[in-house]
Every structure is written in structure tokens, then in C-alpha cells.
Design a protein around this motif. Structure first.
Motif, mmCIF file in Angstrom:
data_model
loop_
_atom_site.group_PDB
_atom_site.id
_atom_site.type_symbol
_atom_site.label_atom_id
_atom_site.label_comp_id
_atom_site.label_asym_id
_atom_site.label_seq_id
_atom_site.Cartn_x
_atom_site.Cartn_y
_atom_site.Cartn_z
ATOM 1 N N TYR A 275 0.707 -1.460 -0.248
ATOM 2 C CA TYR A 275 -0.007 0.091 -0.385
ATOM 3 C C TYR A 275 0.993 1.189 0.184
ATOM 4 O O TYR A 275 2.056 1.335 0.097
ATOM 5 C CB TYR A 275 -0.992 0.506 1.258
ATOM 6 N N MET A 276 -0.297 2.337 -0.745
ATOM 7 C CA MET A 276 0.740 3.495 -0.423
ATOM 8 C C MET A 276 -0.507 4.229 1.312
ATOM 9 O O MET A 276 -1.160 4.316 0.752
ATOM 10 C CB MET A 276 0.729 4.706 -1.954
ATOM 11 N N ASP A 277 0.449 4.853 2.323
ATOM 12 C CA ASP A 277 -0.535 5.245 2.833
ATOM 13 C C ASP A 277 -0.801 6.903 3.070
ATOM 14 O O ASP A 277 1.035 7.015 3.024
ATOM 15 C CB ASP A 277 0.035 5.046 4.661
ATOM 16 N N ILE A 278 -1.442 7.811 2.189
ATOM 17 C CA ILE A 278 -1.072 9.035 2.598
ATOM 18 C C ILE A 278 -1.741 9.977 3.692
ATOM 19 O O ILE A 278 -3.038 9.746 3.922
ATOM 20 C CB ILE A 278 -1.909 9.289 1.287
ATOM 21 N N ASN A 279 -1.245 10.676 4.741
ATOM 22 C CA ASN A 279 -1.757 11.012 5.149
ATOM 23 C C ASN A 279 -1.992 13.088 5.603
ATOM 24 O O ASN A 279 -1.019 13.313 4.859
ATOM 25 C CB ASN A 279 -0.745 10.620 7.175
ATOM 26 N N PHE A 280 -3.332 13.272 6.333
ATOM 27 C CA PHE A 280 -3.556 14.724 6.294
ATOM 28 C C PHE A 280 -4.040 14.931 7.090
ATOM 29 O O PHE A 280 -5.162 15.258 7.686
ATOM 30 C CB PHE A 280 -4.743 15.087 4.663
ATOM 31 N N ASN A 281 -2.954 15.626 7.926
ATOM 32 C CA ASN A 281 -3.860 16.444 9.030
ATOM 33 C C ASN A 281 -4.145 15.528 10.477
ATOM 34 O O ASN A 281 -3.396 14.413 10.522
ATOM 35 C CB ASN A 281 -4.907 17.347 9.102
ATOM 36 N N ASN A 282 -5.427 15.040 10.516
ATOM 37 C CA ASN A 282 -6.270 13.720 11.370
ATOM 38 C C ASN A 282 -6.382 12.788 10.533
ATOM 39 O O ASN A 282 -7.132 11.431 11.036
ATOM 40 C CB ASN A 282 -7.092 14.181 12.126
ATOM 41 N N SER A 283 -6.552 12.991 9.671
ATOM 42 C CA SER A 283 -7.579 11.485 8.485
ATOM 43 C C SER A 283 -5.449 11.146 7.709
ATOM 44 O O SER A 283 -4.897 11.327 7.160
ATOM 45 C CB SER A 283 -8.066 12.580 7.853
ATOM 46 N N ALA A 284 -6.349 9.888 7.138
ATOM 47 C CA ALA A 284 -5.402 8.702 6.203
ATOM 48 C C ALA A 284 -6.479 8.283 5.149
ATOM 49 O O ALA A 284 -7.456 7.542 5.523
ATOM 50 C CB ALA A 284 -4.707 8.134 6.722
ATOM 51 N N ILE A 285 -5.501 7.733 4.437
ATOM 52 C CA ILE A 285 -6.408 6.804 2.700
ATOM 53 C C ILE A 285 -4.913 6.049 2.732
ATOM 54 O O ILE A 285 -3.937 6.628 2.801
ATOM 55 C CB ILE A 285 -7.162 7.357 1.953
ATOM 56 N N SER A 286 -5.749 4.333 2.342
ATOM 57 C CA SER A 286 -4.186 3.970 1.792
ATOM 58 C C SER A 286 -4.826 3.217 0.930
ATOM 59 O O SER A 286 -5.974 3.335 0.128
ATOM 60 C CB SER A 286 -4.149 2.161 2.104
ATOM 61 N N ILE A 287 -3.690 3.305 -0.515
ATOM 62 C CA ILE A 287 -4.264 3.078 -1.940
ATOM 63 C C ILE A 287 -3.235 1.482 -2.130
ATOM 64 O O ILE A 287 -2.119 1.556 -1.656
ATOM 65 C CB ILE A 287 -4.436 3.677 -2.884
#
Length: 211
Positions: free
Chosen positions: A163-175
């Protein structure tokens, strides 16, 4: 050039055609294991690419984990540990012969380590660039969709085998982990799609409000 065939699915790292050519030169055009002469570099079927630590056992695609072999040695080793083939060769050719081969291969370790460092730096630079582009896309879409701008924007991107984990402030998504070729060719539309997804997560979680 395409990185796709040089980046096995679910394995960390990647390598390039230049890396393979460098390894071929390091090995003097000989099989890593038996020492037999390989075919001319670039010719079809000239060599097999072996992962010294098999991918099935946690090995990576970084250049430091690669060796070029003849088809016979590659088939004999298959997905086993390197030590398994050396044990067979000890019985066939003797302990001293194997020691000499191992010593000969070991001298290339510093150069292969440098190749790995170059590729890791390339990956890191790609992820840092992606983070900067994504931050810009987040700002664009905050304005576009009328969200209240947060006091600060923190974006980080990490890439692993799956996966690639992308974090933005308090949130995150994985693709699904993209290949290096994909990382190098992302366009504004891709960044906008990720930015919108992150903003939605942040909004639904209550960390982002409307103007």
C-alpha cells in the motif's frame, strides 16, 4: 523507460535496466553461482534475474538483492534460500571452490549497496514530490468546495510492498502501492482525486467545516 517489469508485485523496491547492466559488469558476465559465462548483455535469454533472498521469504526488489545467473542455477535455486544452492555446489565442486565464489561475489556488495541507495533516494524524492503536489491539490480543492481552511496542512506519504499510505492532518487513506513508473507520471487529475478523498474523510470525521 518502463519500471513495470522491474517491480514485482507485493515486494519492496525496484530496479532499472541500468542496474542490471551494472550488476552484469560487476559479475564479469559470469553466473553468480557457478561462474559459467552468461550470454552477451542485452541478448535474449542471456541471463536470469535471481532474488538472493526470495520474494516469497521477504526479499526485496532493490538492486542489492539481485544476482544474474544462468538458467540452470536459477532453476536449481528456485525460490529457496541462497544457502541451499551453495550447499549443493559444495558437494559437487568442493568447499574451497564455493568459498572462492562467495568471496568473489562479496567484493561487489559495496557497489550494489550504492545502487540500492540511489534507487531508495529516487523513491523518497518521488514521494516527497507527491506530498508537495498533494498539498497544493488540497489547498485548491478547499477553495473550490468551500471548506474552512485549517490552521495548518500536514501531508505525508509512505510506500510499502502492498500500500501507499497518505496522511492529511487527522485523516489517512491507503491505496494499492503504485509502481515507480506510475509515481513518476501522475497528473494533476490524480492529485485532485486524492485530495477530494482526503477532504471528505476529514469533513466526515468532523475535523473540517464549511465556510
Amino acid at each position: 523507460m518502463s519500471f513495470n517489469k522491474f517491480e514485482r508485485k507485493h515486494a519492496e523496491g525496484f530496479y532499472t535496466e541500468k542496474d542490471l547492466e551494472a550488476i552484469y559488469t560487476m559479475q564479469d558476465g559470469q553466473c553468480y553461482f557457478c561462474g559459467e559465462k552468461l550470454g552477451s548483455y542485452g541478448s535474449k535469454g542471456a541471463y536470469q534475474i535471481d532474488h538472493l533472498e526470495p520474494i516469497s521469504k521477504g526479499g526485496t526488489n532493490w538492486p542489492g538483492n539481485l544476482a544474474l545467473t544462468c538458467s540452470l542455477c536459477n532453476n536449481r535455486k528456485h525460490s529457496n534460500a541462497t544457502s541451499a544452492l551453495w550447499s549443493k555446489l559444495k558437494k559437487e565442486k568442493g568447499v574451497e571452490w564455493v568459498k572462492a565464489r562467495v568471496s568473489n561475489n562479496r567484493k561487489n556488495t559495496p557497489q550494489k549497496t550504492k545502487l540500492t541507495k540511489v534507487r531508495k533516494n529516487e523513491r523518497r524524492q518521488s514521494l516527497d514530490m507527491l506530498g508537495r503536489e498533494l498539498e497544493a491539490a488540497i489547498i485548491r480543492n478547499i477553495i473550490k468546495y468551500g471548506f474552512s481552511p485549517p490552521e495548518e496542512i500536514y501531508v505525508s506519504v509512505e510506500h510499502n510492498s502492498y500500500y501507499m499510505d497518505i496522511n492529511f492532518n487527522n485523516s489517512a487513506i491507503s491505496i494499492a502501492a503504485p509502481t515507480q513508473k506510475m509515481l513518476n507520471s501522475w497528473r494533476a487529475e490524480a492529485f485532485d482525486m486524492l485530495a477530494v478523498a482526503l477532504l471528505r474523510v476529514e469533513y466526515v470525521s468532523g475535523y473540517l467545516g464549511n465556510v
